[in-house]
Design a protein around this motif. Structure first.
Motif, short mmCIF file in Angstrom:
data_model
loop_
_atom_site.label_atom_id
_atom_site.label_comp_id
_atom_site.label_asym_id
_atom_site.label_seq_id
_atom_site.Cartn_x
_atom_site.Cartn_y
_atom_site.Cartn_z
N ALA A 98 0.84 -1.04 -0.15
CA ALA A 98 -0.08 0.06 -0.02
C ALA A 98 0.88 1.35 0.01
O ALA A 98 0.26 2.17 -0.40
N MET A 99 2.19 1.20 0.51
CA MET A 99 3.13 2.18 0.59
C MET A 99 3.28 2.83 -1.04
O MET A 99 3.65 4.03 -0.93
N ARG A 100 3.39 1.95 -1.83
CA ARG A 100 3.60 2.34 -3.23
C ARG A 100 2.74 3.62 -3.56
O ARG A 100 2.92 4.31 -4.48
N GLU A 101 1.63 3.90 -2.89
CA GLU A 101 0.69 4.80 -3.70
C GLU A 101 0.63 6.13 -2.92
O GLU A 101 0.32 7.16 -3.47
N LEU A 102 1.52 6.06 -2.09
CA LEU A 102 1.91 7.49 -1.19
C LEU A 102 2.86 8.41 -1.97
O LEU A 102 3.83 8.61 -1.22
N ARG A 103 2.47 8.82 -2.94
CA ARG A 103 3.44 9.56 -3.79
C ARG A 103 3.82 10.82 -3.26
O ARG A 103 4.67 11.61 -3.45
N ALA A 104 2.97 11.43 -2.13
CA ALA A 104 3.13 12.67 -1.69
C ALA A 104 4.12 12.54 -0.26
O ALA A 104 4.56 13.36 0.27
N LEU A 105 4.43 11.26 -0.08
CA LEU A 105 5.06 10.98 1.44
C LEU A 105 6.50 11.68 1.36
O LEU A 105 6.92 11.19 0.54
N THR A 106 6.93 12.43 2.33
CA THR A 106 7.97 12.89 2.53
C THR A 106 8.89 12.40 3.92
O THR A 106 10.06 12.51 3.96
N ARG A 107 8.12 11.67 4.83
CA ARG A 107 9.01 10.93 6.13
C ARG A 107 8.27 9.83 6.51
O ARG A 107 6.87 9.66 6.51
N LEU A 108 9.27 8.81 6.52
CA LEU A 108 8.70 7.27 6.84
C LEU A 108 9.54 6.74 8.25
O LEU A 108 10.55 6.98 8.03
N ASP A 109 8.96 6.70 9.17
CA ASP A 109 9.52 6.07 10.46
C ASP A 109 9.30 4.68 10.58
O ASP A 109 8.07 4.45 11.09
N LEU A 110 10.16 3.77 10.32
CA LEU A 110 9.89 2.36 10.73
C LEU A 110 10.95 1.82 11.69
O LEU A 110 11.40 0.81 11.90
N ARG A 111 11.61 2.93 12.54
CA ARG A 111 12.53 2.55 13.69
C ARG A 111 11.94 1.37 14.67
O ARG A 111 10.85 1.76 15.13
N SER A 112 13.01 0.82 15.06
CA SER A 112 12.32 -0.34 16.18
C SER A 112 11.54 -1.23 15.97
O SER A 112 10.55 -1.06 16.53
N ASN A 113 11.29 -1.94 14.97
CA ASN A 113 10.31 -2.83 14.29
C ASN A 113 10.58 -4.34 14.12
O ASN A 113 10.00 -4.97 13.34
N SER A 114 11.92 -4.73 14.72
CA SER A 114 12.45 -6.33 14.45
C SER A 114 12.18 -6.35 12.89
O SER A 114 11.87 -7.68 12.62
N LEU A 115 12.68 -5.52 12.09
CA LEU A 115 12.80 -5.98 10.91
C LEU A 115 14.34 -6.73 10.35
O LEU A 115 15.18 -5.95 10.68
N GLY A 116 14.07 -7.78 9.74
CA GLY A 116 15.27 -8.58 9.52
C GLY A 116 15.72 -8.31 8.12
O GLY A 116 15.21 -7.68 7.44
N ALA A 117 16.69 -9.30 7.82
CA ALA A 117 17.23 -9.20 6.40
C ALA A 117 16.31 -9.28 5.40
O ALA A 117 16.46 -8.63 4.21
N THR A 118 15.30 -10.13 5.25
CA THR A 118 14.46 -10.38 4.32
C THR A 118 13.63 -9.32 4.29
O THR A 118 12.71 -9.07 3.19
N ALA A 119 13.57 -8.04 5.14
CA ALA A 119 12.67 -6.91 4.93
C ALA A 119 12.97 -6.21 3.75
O ALA A 119 12.51 -5.23 3.30
N GLY A 120 14.43 -6.10 3.37
CA GLY A 120 14.91 -5.24 2.14
C GLY A 120 14.24 -5.31 0.93
O GLY A 120 14.04 -4.41 0.44
#
Length: 251
Positions: A98-120
């Motif tokens: 769904a993030m693909r549609e956010l064409r106006a997005l200027t700031r994205l904060d995903l800190r501290s979310n247990s995202l691993g190598a496969t998240a890339g």
């Protein structure tokens, strides 16, 4: 609600509103299309409004499921999304489409979310469409070198990035060459946080030529990166080109 028709910001943090209370608030706000900022905490999922510009859902149970709904609802208006300090994990990242549609997005904060190598890879598929992004905060995850390598092609397509946080992501010596390629494209970068990784002298040496090109850099974080005294020479050569540098972290 007649007197609130021009409301643009709803601040609701640091309260203990019940689920019933949130439901009542949500109903009251449902007709306010002027609302552009919603800042909630526990129970945030009960809110239902029109299009918003800023979405913050820190530490909220099921935050990403909530965010995904709002991303679709406010795709044309959202400029900032903060879902930091949750436990999204790699399993939740399918929703990033769904993030693909956010064409106006200027700031994205995903800190501290247990995202691993496969998240890339999942992040790559979402971010490559966000050409207006200025701030990308991915610190305190666990992307590792493999995750960064998968993410790198998307980062290279974000020419307006001014702030990039990759701190505490288990990046090692091998990430240096990947970062070098990325930084070659991010000439507007002003803040780079690589604290608490393990880049080492070799990783820094690989990055140095690209770092030297970032003349607008104001903040650079390289603390806790297994750097030896000899790294000073390499870093010094890069720093002499950063005329606007105000903060350098090496502790």
């Amino acid at each position: 609600m007649a007197s609130l028709l021009a409301l643009t910001c709803a601040g609701t943090r640091n309260n203990r509103i019940s689920a019933q209370g949130w439901e009542a608030i949500g109903k009251a706000l449902s007709g306010l299309m002027s609302l552009v900022v919603v800042n909630g905490w526990e129970g945030y999922g009960e809110l239902r409004v029109g299009e918003v510009a800023e979405l913050a859902a820190r530490g909220v149970e099921g935050a990403w499921a909530l965010a995904a709904v709002w991303l679709q609802r406010s795709a044309a208006s959202l400029t900032a999304v903060d879902v930091s300090m949750n436990r999204l994990g790699d399993g939740e990242l399918a929703s990033l489409a769904a993030m693909r549609e956010l064409r106006a997005l200027t700031r994205l904060d995903l800190r501290s979310n247990s995202l691993g190598a496969t998240a890339g890879s999942a992040l790559h598929n979402a971010l490559e469409h966000l050409g207006e992004l200025r701030e990308l905060l991915l610190g305190m995850n666990n992307l590792e070198d493999k995750g960064l390598e998968a993410l790198a092609p998307a980062l290279e397509k974000l020419p307006y990035i001014t702030r990039l946080d990759l701190s505490s992501n288990s990046l090692s010596v091998g990430a240096g060459s990947t970062l070098s390629k990325v930084l070659e494209k991010l000439l507007e970068l002003r803040e780079l946080d690589l604290d608490i990784n393990k880049l080492g002298d070799e990783g820094l040496e690989a990055m140095a030529p690209s770092l030297a090109r970032l003349r607008s850099m104001t903040r650079l974080g390289l603390s806790s990166n297994s750097l030896n005294p000899t790294a000073g020479t390499t870093l010094g050569e890069a720093l002499q080109h950063m005329d606007e540098l105000r903060e350098l972290r090496l502790g």
